[in-house]
Write an enzyme that holds these catalytic residues in place. Structure first.
Site, PDB file in Angstrom:
ATOM      1  N   GLY A  19       1.052  -2.640  -7.726  1.00 38.34           N
ATOM      2  CA  GLY A  19       0.984  -2.448  -6.280  1.00 38.34           C
ATOM      3  C   GLY A  19       2.105  -1.545  -5.798  1.00 38.34           C
ATOM      4  O   GLY A  19       3.286  -1.826  -6.025  1.00 38.34           O
ATOM      5  N   GLU A  32      -2.688  -4.539  19.008  1.00 41.35           N
ATOM      6  CA  GLU A  32      -2.619  -3.075  18.898  1.00 41.35           C
ATOM      7  C   GLU A  32      -4.017  -2.460  18.923  1.00 41.35           C
ATOM      8  O   GLU A  32      -4.255  -1.448  19.588  1.00 41.35           O
ATOM      9  CB  GLU A  32      -1.853  -2.684  17.627  1.00 41.35           C
ATOM     10  CG  GLU A  32      -0.374  -2.976  17.798  1.00 41.35           C
ATOM     11  CD  GLU A  32       0.495  -2.738  16.562  1.00 41.35           C
ATOM     12  OE1 GLU A  32       1.715  -2.670  16.733  1.00 41.35           O
ATOM     13  OE2 GLU A  32      -0.040  -2.647  15.447  1.00 41.35           O
ATOM     14  N   ASP A  40       3.763  -9.711   0.680  1.00 41.75           N
ATOM     15  CA  ASP A  40       2.734 -10.600   1.232  1.00 41.75           C
ATOM     16  C   ASP A  40       2.173 -11.573   0.190  1.00 41.75           C
ATOM     17  O   ASP A  40       1.532 -12.558   0.557  1.00 41.75           O
ATOM     18  CB  ASP A  40       1.552  -9.773   1.773  1.00 41.75           C
ATOM     19  CG  ASP A  40       1.879  -9.085   3.083  1.00 41.75           C
ATOM     20  OD1 ASP A  40       3.038  -9.154   3.519  1.00 41.75           O
ATOM     21  OD2 ASP A  40       0.961  -8.472   3.670  1.00 41.75           O
TER      22      ASP A  40
HETATM   23  C1  LIG Z   1      -3.115  -3.302  10.196  1.00 37.62           C
HETATM   24  C2  LIG Z   1      -1.748  -3.776   9.810  1.00 37.62           C
HETATM   25  C3  LIG Z   1      -0.679  -3.576  10.677  1.00 37.62           C
HETATM   26  C4  LIG Z   1       0.583  -4.005  10.328  1.00 37.62           C
HETATM   27  N1  LIG Z   1       1.628  -3.762  11.174  1.00 37.62           N
HETATM   28  C5  LIG Z   1       2.884  -4.071  10.804  1.00 37.62           C
HETATM   29  C6  LIG Z   1       3.997  -3.720  11.617  1.00 37.62           C
HETATM   30  O1  LIG Z   1       3.828  -3.166  12.703  1.00 37.62           O
HETATM   31  N2  LIG Z   1       5.239  -4.022  11.153  1.00 37.62           N
HETATM   32  C7  LIG Z   1       5.430  -4.628   9.952  1.00 37.62           C
HETATM   33  O2  LIG Z   1       6.571  -4.826   9.553  1.00 37.62           O
HETATM   34  N3  LIG Z   1       4.414  -4.993   9.166  1.00 37.62           N
HETATM   35  C8  LIG Z   1       3.137  -4.719   9.554  1.00 37.62           C
HETATM   36  N4  LIG Z   1       2.086  -5.064   8.751  1.00 37.62           N
HETATM   37  C9  LIG Z   1       2.328  -5.864   7.548  1.00 37.62           C
HETATM   38  C10 LIG Z   1       2.847  -5.023   6.387  1.00 37.62           C
HETATM   39  O3  LIG Z   1       2.113  -3.832   6.285  1.00 37.62           O
HETATM   40  C11 LIG Z   1       2.751  -5.860   5.117  1.00 37.62           C
HETATM   41  O4  LIG Z   1       3.521  -7.021   5.283  1.00 37.62           O
HETATM   42  C12 LIG Z   1       3.256  -5.076   3.915  1.00 37.62           C
HETATM   43  O5  LIG Z   1       2.424  -3.968   3.675  1.00 37.62           O
HETATM   44  C13 LIG Z   1       3.309  -5.960   2.680  1.00 37.62           C
HETATM   45  O6  LIG Z   1       3.781  -5.186   1.630  1.00 37.62           O
HETATM   46  P1  LIG Z   1       3.345  -5.522   0.132  1.00 37.62           P
HETATM   47  O7  LIG Z   1       4.123  -4.595  -0.719  1.00 37.62           O
HETATM   48  O8  LIG Z   1       3.437  -6.955  -0.103  1.00 37.62           O
HETATM   49  O9  LIG Z   1       1.792  -5.168   0.076  1.00 37.62           O
HETATM   50  P2  LIG Z   1       0.998  -3.883   0.510  1.00 37.62           P
HETATM   51  O10 LIG Z   1       1.849  -2.942   1.279  1.00 37.62           O
HETATM   52  O11 LIG Z   1      -0.250  -4.372   1.115  1.00 37.62           O
HETATM   53  O12 LIG Z   1       0.656  -3.184  -0.877  1.00 37.62           O
HETATM   54  C14 LIG Z   1      -0.150  -3.771  -1.844  1.00 37.62           C
HETATM   55  C15 LIG Z   1      -0.552  -2.698  -2.839  1.00 37.62           C
HETATM   56  O13 LIG Z   1      -1.115  -3.326  -3.976  1.00 37.62           O
HETATM   57  C16 LIG Z   1      -2.288  -2.636  -4.363  1.00 37.62           C
HETATM   58  N5  LIG Z   1      -3.120  -3.633  -5.054  1.00 37.62           N
HETATM   59  C17 LIG Z   1      -3.603  -4.781  -4.566  1.00 37.62           C
HETATM   60  N6  LIG Z   1      -4.253  -5.479  -5.519  1.00 37.62           N
HETATM   61  C18 LIG Z   1      -4.174  -4.743  -6.653  1.00 37.62           C
HETATM   62  C19 LIG Z   1      -4.642  -4.926  -7.980  1.00 37.62           C
HETATM   63  N7  LIG Z   1      -5.306  -6.028  -8.347  1.00 37.62           N
HETATM   64  N8  LIG Z   1      -4.402  -3.961  -8.889  1.00 37.62           N
HETATM   65  C20 LIG Z   1      -3.723  -2.830  -8.531  1.00 37.62           C
HETATM   66  N9  LIG Z   1      -3.254  -2.622  -7.295  1.00 37.62           N
HETATM   67  C21 LIG Z   1      -3.456  -3.559  -6.362  1.00 37.62           C
HETATM   68  C22 LIG Z   1      -2.871  -2.125  -3.068  1.00 37.62           C
HETATM   69  O14 LIG Z   1      -3.733  -1.028  -3.287  1.00 37.62           O
HETATM   70  C23 LIG Z   1      -1.607  -1.752  -2.290  1.00 37.62           C
HETATM   71  O15 LIG Z   1      -1.216  -0.417  -2.536  1.00 37.62           O
HETATM   72  C24 LIG Z   1       0.802  -4.655   9.089  1.00 37.62           C
HETATM   73  C25 LIG Z   1      -0.266  -4.858   8.221  1.00 37.62           C
HETATM   74  C26 LIG Z   1      -1.532  -4.419   8.571  1.00 37.62           C
HETATM   75  C27 LIG Z   1      -2.682  -4.624   7.635  1.00 37.62           C
END
Ligand SMILES: Cc1cc2nc3c(=O)[nH]c(=O)nc-3n(C[C@H](O)[C@H](O)[C@H](O)COP(=O)(O)OP(=O)(O)OC[C@H]3O[C@@H](n4cnc5c(N)ncnc54)[C@H](O)[C@@H]3O)c2cc1C
Length: 420
Positions: free
Chosen positions: A10, A169, A298
């Site tokens: 990810g 939003e 997340d």
């Molecule tokens: C619409 C929206 C608005 C948001 N607004 C805000 C905001 O204003 N401020 C804020 O702080 N946060 C915001 N968030 C929350 C924030 O974006 C998330 O908390 C953050 O992206 C989490 O980061 P992460 O690295 O855990 O996962 P993510 O950023 O979701 O990244 C996960 C990655 O893993 C990859 N992946 C998933 N499963 C697999 C798999 N099985 N194999 C290979 N790759 C995989 C995906 O393709 C992705 O690239 C928002 C979220 C959304 C959806």
């Protein structure tokens, strides 16, 4: 020298942050992601509502690491992780790891009503945003052609389920951009015909914000013409619309912003998970069974010192990515690690053009000042100078001319056509 192998699954906020730090050290790093790009999720709603184009808020992962010869980027979806053999399985291949960082984020949760997804898509990926954009634009096209006012109304009703930051939003942007800026180019429909509903099961929208800011946001949404429905649960969603309380709202535009479920990959780790499918990690973010397998962002359930779960927001994922990268870089043993501590700098949400709410370092902000802070932070955290410049130019263009630019319907396929 044999370099230790780090696999990062990810390349979202958490995974990318960890990889950028580790790339500076002597590790053999493999990043696997099911898409070829990192998405700036906080601005997805602007792609979905025609304000920005996909390339403005996404960056090819490979390009981020073009100078780092010790980093490989692989496109593929990981289906399982074998803790015992220390292998990651994806698309028929197996990759060994010494250290593993799982940063796979979350998807929407329909609280067991998965059949609702096809009528009420959620917004998590670029694909989701483009589908929603297409749905909105196609609905307006259908309304323009429809002469029966009852049938037409279904295309002009927008229902957003979930009054958290994403729902707020979306409701604000749809009301403002679609109604005020897109509809004037149509001849048979007017903004006064559209209706935007925001449904929230709790007594207030933005439930994690102070009451004053929630009320301010609700007031601003009302000024934009959004009907905010509180204390009501959606009990049915189908091809015709949404049932909420004793009301059935006919709508072709239902958007889901109500719940999160961690990526299903976490289950294959065979470690403890919470109700949201997140891994219950130790205070160094590793799983109980293996001190060199880390879950961040997340996908992890982590509590602060008051016993509350950390929110699913980008700063949490990024700070966790940084923390885990430093542990790996130091090669520190499990028992010598200092626990992860989240530095809460605040949260923000926009309501429409030049309006936002936020709590920054304990200070409550609302209105233009909050929106300026929101804009500055979002520009600063976008990956790459080109994206920052593009978003600034798009915003300036929109704010000066009131004309959002991205209104193309490009995937006009049979299954996306409007069914009445
Ligand atoms: C619409 C929206 C608005 C948001 N607004 C805000 C905001 O204003 N401020 C804020 O702080 N946060 C915001 N968030 C929350 C924030 O974006 C998330 O908390 C953050 O992206 C989490 O980061 P992460 O690295 O855990 O996962 P993510 O950023 O979701 O990244 C996960 C990655 O893993 C990859 N992946 C998933 N499963 C697999 C798999 N099985 N194999 C290979 N790759 C995989 C995906 O393709 C992705 O690239 C928002 C979220 C959304 C959806």
């Amino acid at each position: 020298m044999n370099m230790k192998k780090v696999v990062i699954i990810g390349a979202g906020f958490g995974g990318l942050t960890a990889a950028k730090i580790l790339a500076k050290y002597d590790f053999d790093i493999t990043i696997i992601d099911k898409t070829n790009h990192h998405v700036f999720q906080p601005l997805l709603y602007q792609v979905a509502t025609t304000a920005l184009s996909p390339a403005d808020i996404a960056t090819p992962i490979r390009s981020v690491f073009s100078e780092n010869k010790n980093v490989k980027v692989l496109l593929g979806e990981v289906h399982s992780i074998n803790r015992e053999t220390r292998k990651v399985l994806f698309n028929g291949s197996k990759i060994d790891f010494d250290y593993l960082i799982v940063a796979t984020g979350s998807r929407h949760s329909y609280f067991g009503k998965n059949e609702w997804e096809k009528f009420a898509p959620g917004l998590k990926t670029m694909n989701d945003a483009l589908k929603i954009r297409e749905k909105i634009l196609l609905s307006l096209e259908a309304a323009e052609k429809e002469s029966d006012p009852v049938k037409r109304q279904k295309y002009l009703n927008f229902v957003i389920i979930g009054g958290g930051p994403t729902g707020v939003e979306l409701a604000g942007a749809i009301s403002e951009i679609v109604n005020k800026n897109v509809i004037p180019d149509f001849r048979n429909i007017t903004a006064s015909m559209t209706k935007v509903y925001l449904i929230e099961a709790m007594p207030k929208i933005l439930s994690s914000y102070p009451d004053k800011l929630s009320s301010y946001a609700a007031g601003e949404l009302k000024k934009l013409g959004v009907e905010v429905i509180l204390n009501e649960k959606v009990t049915e969603i189908n091809h015709h619309g949404v049932r909420v309380g004793d009301k059935f709202i006919e709508s072709n535009n239902i958007l889901w912003a109500a719940g999160n479920q961690a990526s299903p990959l976490i289950i294959s780790l065979n470690t403890e998970i919470d109700r949201g499918g997140r891994a219950v990690v130790k205070d160094d973010l590793s799983i109980k069974e293996d001190e060199n397998i880390f879950i961040i962002g997340d996908a992890a359930a982590v509590k602060n010192k008051s016993g509350e779960y950390l929110p699913a927001i980008a700063p949490v994922a990024m700070q966790q990515g940084r923390y885990v990268a430093k542990i790996i870089a130091k090669n520190s043993a499990g028992n010598s690690r200092i626990a992860f501590k989240y530095n809460d700098k605040g949260t923000m949400a926009t309501i429409g053009k030049a309006k936002a709410v936020g709590v920054v370092k304990g200070i409550k902000l609302s209105g233009l000042i909050a929106w300026l802070a929101w804009s500055f932070i979002h520009i600063a955290y976008l990956i790459g100078f080109r994206n920052r410049l593009r978003v600034m130019v798009e915003w300036m263009w929109y704010y000066i001319t009131n004309r959002p630019g991205i209104r193309l319907i490009v995937k006009y396929t049979e299954d996306q056509q409007i069914k009445s």
